[in-house]
Design a protein around this motif. Structure first.
Motif, PDB file in Angstrom:
ATOM      1  N   MET A 255       3.771  -0.220   6.238  1.00  0.00           N
ATOM      2  CA  MET A 255       3.637   1.076   5.572  1.00  0.00           C
ATOM      3  C   MET A 255       4.885   1.931   5.785  1.00  0.00           C
ATOM      4  O   MET A 255       5.330   2.632   4.875  1.00  0.00           O
ATOM      5  CB  MET A 255       2.392   1.812   6.075  1.00  0.00           C
ATOM      6  CG  MET A 255       1.099   1.221   5.559  1.00  0.00           C
ATOM      7  SD  MET A 255      -0.359   2.167   6.035  1.00  0.00           S
ATOM      8  CE  MET A 255      -0.484   1.789   7.771  1.00  0.00           C
ATOM      9  N   LEU A 256       5.468   1.847   6.968  1.00  0.00           N
ATOM     10  CA  LEU A 256       6.703   2.581   7.243  1.00  0.00           C
ATOM     11  C   LEU A 256       7.844   2.071   6.365  1.00  0.00           C
ATOM     12  O   LEU A 256       8.565   2.860   5.741  1.00  0.00           O
ATOM     13  CB  LEU A 256       7.059   2.450   8.722  1.00  0.00           C
ATOM     14  CG  LEU A 256       8.280   3.199   9.216  1.00  0.00           C
ATOM     15  CD1 LEU A 256       8.012   4.698   9.165  1.00  0.00           C
ATOM     16  CD2 LEU A 256       8.618   2.775  10.625  1.00  0.00           C
ATOM     17  N   LEU A 257       7.990   0.761   6.292  1.00  0.00           N
ATOM     18  CA  LEU A 257       9.038   0.173   5.444  1.00  0.00           C
ATOM     19  C   LEU A 257       8.791   0.471   3.969  1.00  0.00           C
ATOM     20  O   LEU A 257       9.727   0.779   3.226  1.00  0.00           O
ATOM     21  CB  LEU A 257       9.117  -1.340   5.667  1.00  0.00           C
ATOM     22  CG  LEU A 257       9.624  -1.801   7.015  1.00  0.00           C
ATOM     23  CD1 LEU A 257       9.489  -3.311   7.143  1.00  0.00           C
ATOM     24  CD2 LEU A 257      11.055  -1.368   7.238  1.00  0.00           C
ATOM     25  N   GLY A 258       7.549   0.387   3.536  1.00  0.00           N
ATOM     26  CA  GLY A 258       7.218   0.677   2.147  1.00  0.00           C
ATOM     27  C   GLY A 258       7.494   2.128   1.787  1.00  0.00           C
ATOM     28  O   GLY A 258       7.997   2.421   0.704  1.00  0.00           O
ATOM     29  N   SER A 259       7.172   3.044   2.691  1.00  0.00           N
ATOM     30  CA  SER A 259       7.464   4.460   2.449  1.00  0.00           C
ATOM     31  C   SER A 259       8.963   4.698   2.360  1.00  0.00           C
ATOM     32  O   SER A 259       9.439   5.465   1.519  1.00  0.00           O
ATOM     33  CB  SER A 259       6.879   5.320   3.563  1.00  0.00           C
ATOM     34  OG  SER A 259       5.485   5.247   3.562  1.00  0.00           O
TER      35      SER A 259
ATOM     36  N   LYS B 278      10.847   6.101  -0.980  1.00  0.00           N
ATOM     37  CA  LYS B 278      11.696   7.296  -0.960  1.00  0.00           C
ATOM     38  C   LYS B 278      13.105   6.962  -1.444  1.00  0.00           C
ATOM     39  O   LYS B 278      13.722   7.725  -2.172  1.00  0.00           O
ATOM     40  CB  LYS B 278      11.746   7.896   0.435  1.00  0.00           C
ATOM     41  CG  LYS B 278      10.481   8.601   0.834  1.00  0.00           C
ATOM     42  CD  LYS B 278      10.556   9.115   2.233  1.00  0.00           C
ATOM     43  CE  LYS B 278       9.204   9.686   2.661  1.00  0.00           C
ATOM     44  NZ  LYS B 278       9.192  10.088   4.062  1.00  0.00           N
ATOM     45  N   LYS B 279      13.604   5.814  -1.010  1.00  0.00           N
ATOM     46  CA  LYS B 279      14.947   5.401  -1.414  1.00  0.00           C
ATOM     47  C   LYS B 279      14.991   5.147  -2.927  1.00  0.00           C
ATOM     48  O   LYS B 279      15.933   5.526  -3.607  1.00  0.00           O
ATOM     49  CB  LYS B 279      15.341   4.131  -0.656  1.00  0.00           C
ATOM     50  CG  LYS B 279      16.746   3.693  -0.876  1.00  0.00           C
ATOM     51  CD  LYS B 279      17.073   2.503   0.005  1.00  0.00           C
ATOM     52  CE  LYS B 279      18.492   2.048  -0.229  1.00  0.00           C
ATOM     53  NZ  LYS B 279      18.842   0.902   0.585  1.00  0.00           N
ATOM     54  N   ASN B 280      13.942   4.528  -3.452  1.00  0.00           N
ATOM     55  CA  ASN B 280      13.871   4.247  -4.891  1.00  0.00           C
ATOM     56  C   ASN B 280      13.749   5.549  -5.678  1.00  0.00           C
ATOM     57  O   ASN B 280      14.372   5.705  -6.736  1.00  0.00           O
ATOM     58  CB  ASN B 280      12.681   3.329  -5.179  1.00  0.00           C
ATOM     59  CG  ASN B 280      12.679   2.832  -6.604  1.00  0.00           C
ATOM     60  OD1 ASN B 280      13.698   2.815  -7.275  1.00  0.00           O
ATOM     61  ND2 ASN B 280      11.514   2.412  -7.051  1.00  0.00           N
TER      62      ASN B 280
ATOM     63  N   ASP C 180       0.830  -1.210   0.000  1.00  0.00           N
ATOM     64  CA  ASP C 180       0.000   0.000   0.000  1.00  0.00           C
ATOM     65  C   ASP C 180       0.863   1.258   0.000  1.00  0.00           C
ATOM     66  O   ASP C 180       0.549   2.236  -0.682  1.00  0.00           O
ATOM     67  CB  ASP C 180      -0.924   0.016   1.217  1.00  0.00           C
ATOM     68  CG  ASP C 180      -2.123  -0.889   1.051  1.00  0.00           C
ATOM     69  OD1 ASP C 180      -2.316  -1.441  -0.050  1.00  0.00           O
ATOM     70  OD2 ASP C 180      -2.876  -1.048   2.035  1.00  0.00           O
ATOM     71  N   ALA C 181       1.948   1.247   0.762  1.00  0.00           N
ATOM     72  CA  ALA C 181       2.840   2.415   0.800  1.00  0.00           C
ATOM     73  C   ALA C 181       3.578   2.580  -0.522  1.00  0.00           C
ATOM     74  O   ALA C 181       3.755   3.703  -0.995  1.00  0.00           O
ATOM     75  CB  ALA C 181       3.829   2.284   1.952  1.00  0.00           C
ATOM     76  N   LEU C 182       4.006   1.477  -1.106  1.00  0.00           N
ATOM     77  CA  LEU C 182       4.700   1.568  -2.395  1.00  0.00           C
ATOM     78  C   LEU C 182       3.771   2.071  -3.493  1.00  0.00           C
ATOM     79  O   LEU C 182       4.214   2.755  -4.414  1.00  0.00           O
ATOM     80  CB  LEU C 182       5.295   0.211  -2.778  1.00  0.00           C
ATOM     81  CG  LEU C 182       6.514  -0.226  -1.953  1.00  0.00           C
ATOM     82  CD1 LEU C 182       6.864  -1.676  -2.244  1.00  0.00           C
ATOM     83  CD2 LEU C 182       7.697   0.686  -2.232  1.00  0.00           C
ATOM     84  N   ARG C 183       2.496   1.720  -3.404  1.00  0.00           N
ATOM     85  CA  ARG C 183       1.508   2.203  -4.381  1.00  0.00           C
ATOM     86  C   ARG C 183       1.060   3.616  -4.073  1.00  0.00           C
ATOM     87  O   ARG C 183       0.336   4.221  -4.851  1.00  0.00           O
ATOM     88  CB  ARG C 183       0.301   1.269  -4.400  1.00  0.00           C
ATOM     89  CG  ARG C 183       0.626  -0.091  -5.000  1.00  0.00           C
ATOM     90  CD  ARG C 183      -0.529  -1.063  -4.932  1.00  0.00           C
ATOM     91  NE  ARG C 183      -1.755  -0.499  -5.437  1.00  0.00           N
ATOM     92  CZ  ARG C 183      -2.964  -0.911  -5.064  1.00  0.00           C
ATOM     93  NH1 ARG C 183      -3.089  -1.883  -4.192  1.00  0.00           N
ATOM     94  NH2 ARG C 183      -4.041  -0.353  -5.574  1.00  0.00           N
ATOM     95  N   ASP C 184       1.462   4.140  -2.909  1.00  0.00           N
ATOM     96  CA  ASP C 184       1.157   5.507  -2.476  1.00  0.00           C
ATOM     97  C   ASP C 184      -0.350   5.762  -2.436  1.00  0.00           C
ATOM     98  O   ASP C 184      -0.845   6.752  -2.966  1.00  0.00           O
ATOM     99  CB  ASP C 184       1.855   6.526  -3.373  1.00  0.00           C
ATOM    100  CG  ASP C 184       1.911   7.905  -2.730  1.00  0.00           C
ATOM    101  OD1 ASP C 184       1.909   7.973  -1.488  1.00  0.00           O
ATOM    102  OD2 ASP C 184       1.935   8.897  -3.472  1.00  0.00           O
TER     103      ASP C 184
END
Length: 136
Positions: A120-124, A128-130, A54-58
């Motif tokens: 969600m924290l890890l995905g965010s 950001k890193k990507n 979910d975080a990666l899909r924003d």
């Protein structure tokens, strides 16, 4: 269909099925003590991965969606666990329903919300890193 409803439905079904499975293994093989920790790890990993996706899909409002989903999934999983145990495992009666809808539901809600928040924290962080690595 609302996104929180999909999360609540699938996480509730997963938690209810795992509760029933752990109860079945406990009745049929009491010496199998490693089943409960393995089941907890499975549930945590599922929520972490889904939260990270979910975080990666924003997705907008994902934190609130997971919060509402955890509040719904808790009692839903508790009721499913009691129904599953009554039908498939032993003669669990309605007296187990109150415990499942109070303390069991609270534990399940935390077991959905906390790992999803971590995901969600890890995905965010990964997003950001990507994004930072793609900029010139």
């Amino acid at each position: 269909m609302a996104a929180w409803f999909v999360r609540a439905l699938w996480m509730g079904l997963l938690h209810g099925a795992v509760q029933t499975g752990v109860a079945a293994v406990g009745v049929r093989s009491p010496e199998a003590t490693s089943v409960r920790p393995i089941a907890l790890v499975l549930l945590v990993v599922a929520a972490v991965l889904w939260g990270a996706v979910d975080a990666l899909r924003d997705l907008d409002g994902r934190g609130m969606q997971w919060f509402v989903a955890s509040l719904v999934a808790g009692p839903f999983a508790g009721a499913l666990g009691v129904i599953g145990a009554a039908l498939l495992v032993d003669q669990t009666g309605q007296e187990a329903l109150w415990v499942a809808l109070t303390g069991g539901a609270a534990f399940t809600a935390l077991l959905v919300l906390a790992p999803a928040g971590l995901g969600m924290l890890l995905g965010s962080f990964l997003a950001k890193k990507n994004a930072a690595s793609q900029q010139p």
